[in-house]
Design an enzyme around this catalytic site. Structure first.
Site, PDB file in Angstrom:
ATOM      1  N   HIS A  82       0.859  -1.182   0.000  1.00  0.00           N
ATOM      2  CA  HIS A  82       0.000   0.000   0.000  1.00  0.00           C
ATOM      3  C   HIS A  82       0.899   1.238   0.000  1.00  0.00           C
ATOM      4  CE1 HIS A  82      -3.974  -1.826   1.594  1.00  0.00           C
ATOM      5  NE2 HIS A  82      -3.179  -2.825   1.234  1.00  0.00           N
ATOM      6  N   ARG A  83       0.335   2.341  -0.432  1.00  0.00           N
ATOM      7  CA  ARG A  83       1.095   3.600  -0.349  1.00  0.00           C
ATOM      8  C   ARG A  83       1.315   3.965   1.116  1.00  0.00           C
ATOM      9  NH1 ARG A  83       0.623   7.442  -5.336  1.00  0.00           N
ATOM     10  NH2 ARG A  83       2.106   8.562  -4.030  1.00  0.00           N
TER      11      ARG A  83
END
Length: 212
Positions: A82-83
């Protein structure tokens, strides 16, 4: 001489919990060497869907020859990322609707490359291998360990995160074993020298190596 067949799904018919990976896997993103197997009393044939997770590519899972994977082994692939550079890690575009128009926000995620498992590697019960890890030839991963970094050839690791416990052989013998590379011998030669491979010394194994 009766040789085992690396293309038979269940090499031990009376124990269907054991499945060879090479004839099992269908994904072009997974490569499995001869005689590497997964052991699961429920369904070893579900390996691709239950044990290799978040595998959307293009990174590959590369598995060498003669590997032994215990029940519940998991490979977490790069699609799980995920970012982390903004205020939220939530993957909004995956929810669809107008949010789905912003898949550009899910690009440029951290990538560590292929996950590579060497030859003759033993992964214990419920061991977890994180994205991009490289596990060397002859390595052992203890049960329920979480492997977050590379494992050296013939290393034994354990824990969460997994740490090196010891090397199975000293550096000189590791170099010799890598040069011998018994897993690349012709099957007939392996069959004739199982004693040296399974219980012999490095000297004895070297003495059994084919003459080039």
């Amino acid at each position: 001489m009766s040789l085992p067949d690396p293309n038979v799904l269940h090499p031990w018919p009376e124990q269907p919990r054991v499945a060879l990976l090479k004839p099992l896997v269908e994904s072009p993103l997974i490569e499995a060497g001869e005689f590497s197997y997964y052991d699961d009393p429920d369904d070893p044939t579900a390996f691709e869907s239950r044990n290799v997770l978040y595998h959307y590519g293009p990174e590959k899972l590369v598995i060498g020859k003669f590997c032994a994977f215990g029940t519940g082994v998991r490979f977490i692939m790069n699609g799980a990322n995920h970012r982390m550079d903004g205020p939220s890690t939530f993957p909004f575009p995956m929810m669809g609707g107008t949010w789905g128009e912003r898949f550009d926000l899910l690009t440029d995620l951290p990538v560590r490359g292929d996950t590579v498992i060497g030859n003759d590697v033993w992964l214990g019960y419920e061991a977890m291998v994180m994205p991009g890890v490289r596990i060397g030839n002859g390595a052992i991963v203890a049960a329920r360990s979480v492997v977050t970094s590379d494992v050296p050839d013939y290393g034994i690791v354990g824990g969460n995160p997994a740490e090196l416990i010891r090397r199975r052989f000293d550096d000189h013998d590791v170099d010799r074993l890598l040069a011998i590379a018994w897993w690349d011998w012709p099957l007939e030669h392996i069959t004739a020298h199982l004693t040296e491979i399974m219980s012999g010394s490095v000297d004895e194994l070297a003495g059994a190596a084919p003459v080039s």
